[in-house]
Design an enzyme around this catalytic site. Structure first.
Site, PDB file in Angstrom:
ATOM      1  N   LYS A 273      18.641   1.652 -31.157  1.00  9.76           N
ATOM      2  CA  LYS A 273      19.525   0.572 -30.701  1.00  9.76           C
ATOM      3  C   LYS A 273      20.180  -0.119 -31.902  1.00  9.76           C
ATOM      4  CE  LYS A 273      15.777  -2.743 -30.044  1.00  9.76           C
ATOM      5  NZ  LYS A 273      15.064  -3.573 -29.087  1.00  9.76           N
ATOM      6  N   ARG A 274      19.522  -0.094 -33.049  1.00  8.54           N
ATOM      7  CA  ARG A 274      20.116  -0.709 -34.235  1.00  8.54           C
ATOM      8  C   ARG A 274      21.305   0.095 -34.769  1.00  8.54           C
ATOM      9  NH1 ARG A 274      17.006  -5.031 -35.915  1.00  8.54           N
ATOM     10  NH2 ARG A 274      15.023  -4.994 -34.816  1.00  8.54           N
TER      11      ARG A 274
END
Ligand code: GLU
Length: 513
Positions: A273-274
């Site tokens: 997700k980063r």
């Protein structure tokens, strides 16, 4: 009869079993999608089971968010906490009471044991073993006899501890040297040894099962015929196969498939997700308010059509072998073959994702496309009362739009007077052109029918009379109407704007020259 043949003969029941720990990542939606395709292709059932036994990672709102994302993507389950079904409850926390009996049965049968070690005691043993040169030793066949558990204590001591409610877990007893064999529908024959498998906790001190026990009990109870999940679960498969054996359910074990990872664009590891934030693209289906990262827009909010989103996702790890790339959900249901899912990871490519969206914007029926664009117009406060105008505008500009958000810059001039970039006209302007536009205004005012042919014909006739190339006049006209150098044909635009608005815009621009 081999196990593969047995599961192939059962009614198809598959499940998507996410843990409600955060936003629904691309990889999760793809797992759900492949399950959905497989279920629908075989006239089976697609179950959503919420695996919320890890209360430390539980995130409020995540369960509803998962249901909403699947709905948006058009792949809603047949059975779920929200839809109900005959195999519920579909939330593991609500099934809590069910699991202990199986864990205890395994203890009685000698396949599991009570362990009373505190986290500090386990840590102390690790440190001790480390100094003996045994790095990273796990709780398993090499260390279990050094620990405080029902294998090392006497029966009386164990009963005493249980009676006094001493915190304890139940661990599976994995013997080394067992070869675990099963067929993975994506990876083929899998052979794994139990030598490096630790004694996983099955039941935690809080009475909750771990994933390993719950997944086996629930897949069995819910009569799951095929268990498809991400490849990160492949190392756990031996524990699950052993549990099926030890619980006497081996003949009903589902067929497995472990799907490949979705990789970062450079192929270097799993897409996280980063990465989305770092590289500027979405990784969640829909907007997610992350406790650590804040509000993160999803594919939906960025202007993706759900049809394009799932088409793109399906192709990240599967194709039908014909080179065809654009599939509707129905076409995917027909064409999908589980054994054509790739066993290696697929690199996520945001440009390709946008390409799918553009293709789908072009492909959708006008009315359907309108239904997706309207909320964007509404948010801008555009006057959308005339449905024919809205439909014409959308149809006219759609080939210039990659994302639904592009419909705003591409069509705002239909709804609002544009900011005219006069510098695009000024440079090559002359008196002759002023005269042309003055005559044009007169001609157009006098025109009875406001038609494309009529406008084009009079425009060309005046240009030829004044001996100016139409090409030199079309750009200024466009800039006057649109504000800049873009947009569909100028006469088409004039038709939609109508006589009054078209003439007003030309006049206003002339006044600024
Ligand atoms: N709860 C697991 C996860 O979130 C499910 C794995 C499985 O499908 O067995 O990945």
């Amino acid at each position: 009869m081999d196990e593969f043949y047995l599961c192939a003969m059962r009614r198809v029941r598959v499940r998507f079993a996410p843990s409600p720990t955060g936003g629904l990542h691309l990889g999760g939606v793809r797992t759900a999608l492949y399950n959905y395709l497989f279920a629908h292709q075989h006239g089976g059932d697609f179950v959503l089971r919420v695996e919320d036994t890890d209360r430390t990672r539980f995130v409020e709102g995540a369960e509803q968010y998962i249901i909403d994302c699947l709905k948006w993507a058009g792949i809603s389950p047949d059975e779920s906490p929200a839809h109900g079904g005959s195999y519920g409850p579909y939330k593991q926390s609500e099934r809590k009471e069910l699991y202990r009996q199986y864990a205890e049965r395994l203890v009685i049968d000698g396949h599991a044991y009570y362990a009373f070690d505190t986290p500090e005691e386990i840590e102390a043993l690790r440190e001790r073993l480390k100094s003996d040169g045994k790095e990273n030793l796990q709780y398993g066949h090499q260390s279990r006899m050094l620990m405080k558990n029902s294998l090392t204590l006497t029966e009386a001591q164990t009963q005493e501890l249980l009676k006094s409610n001493t915190p304890h877990v139940i661990r599976i007893k994995v013997e080394p040297g067992i070869n675990i064999k099963f067929t993975d529908l994506v990876r083929g024959e899998i052979l794994m040894s139990t030598d490096t498998v630790d004694d996983k906790v099955l039941l935690k001190a809080d009475g909750m099962p771990t994933y390993h026990l719950a997944v086996v009990v629930d897949d069995h109870q819910m009569q799951i015929s095929h268990a498809f999940r991400g490849e990160e679960w492949l190392p756990s498969a031996p524990v699950h196969v052993l549990l099926y054996q030890y619980l006497g359910w081996e003949s009903e074990m589902p067929c497995w498939a472990h799907f490949p990872l979705i990789l970062k664009p450079d192929g270097n590891g799993k897409l996280s997700k980063r990465d989305g934030q770092r590289l500027g693209f979405p990784v969640f289906a829909m907007e997610w308010n992350d406790p650590n990262l804040g509000l993160i827009a999803g594919f939906k909010e960025l202007g993706f059509l759900p049809q394009a989103f799932i088409n793109m996702l399906a192709m990240l790890g599967w194709n039908d072998g014909s080179g065809k790339e654009i599939f509707s959900l129905g076409e995917m249901v027909d064409a999908f073959r589980i054994d054509r899912v790739h066993s290696h990871g697929a690199k996520f490519d945001f440009e390709k994702a946008k390409w799918f969206n553009h293709e789908w914007i072009m492909k959708l029926e006008a009315d359907e496309l309108v239904s997706y664009v309207l909320p964007w117009y509404e948010r801008e406060g555009y006057d959308i009362s005339d449905k024919d105008v809205v439909k014409n505008v959308i149809t006219m500009v759609k080939d210039r739009c990659t994302l639904l958000s592009d419909f705003i810059p591409q069509s705002s001039f239909f709804f609002r007077k544009p900011e005219v970039q006069m510098e695009l006209i000024n440079g090559k302007w002359n008196e002759k052109k002023t005269a042309f536009f003055k005559t044009l205004i007169e001609k157009w005012i006098a025109m009875d029918a406001w038609t494309h042919e009529g406008l084009e014909h009079s425009f060309k006739a005046i240009a030829s009379e004044m001996e100016i190339k139409p090409g030199e006049l079309l750009l200024p006209l466009r800039v006057m109407l649109v504000g800049g150098k873009f947009g569909p044909g100028v006469f088409d635009i004039s038709i939609i704007l109508g006589k009054k608005e078209t003439l007003e815009r030309i006049q206003a621009a002339l006044g600024m020259l």
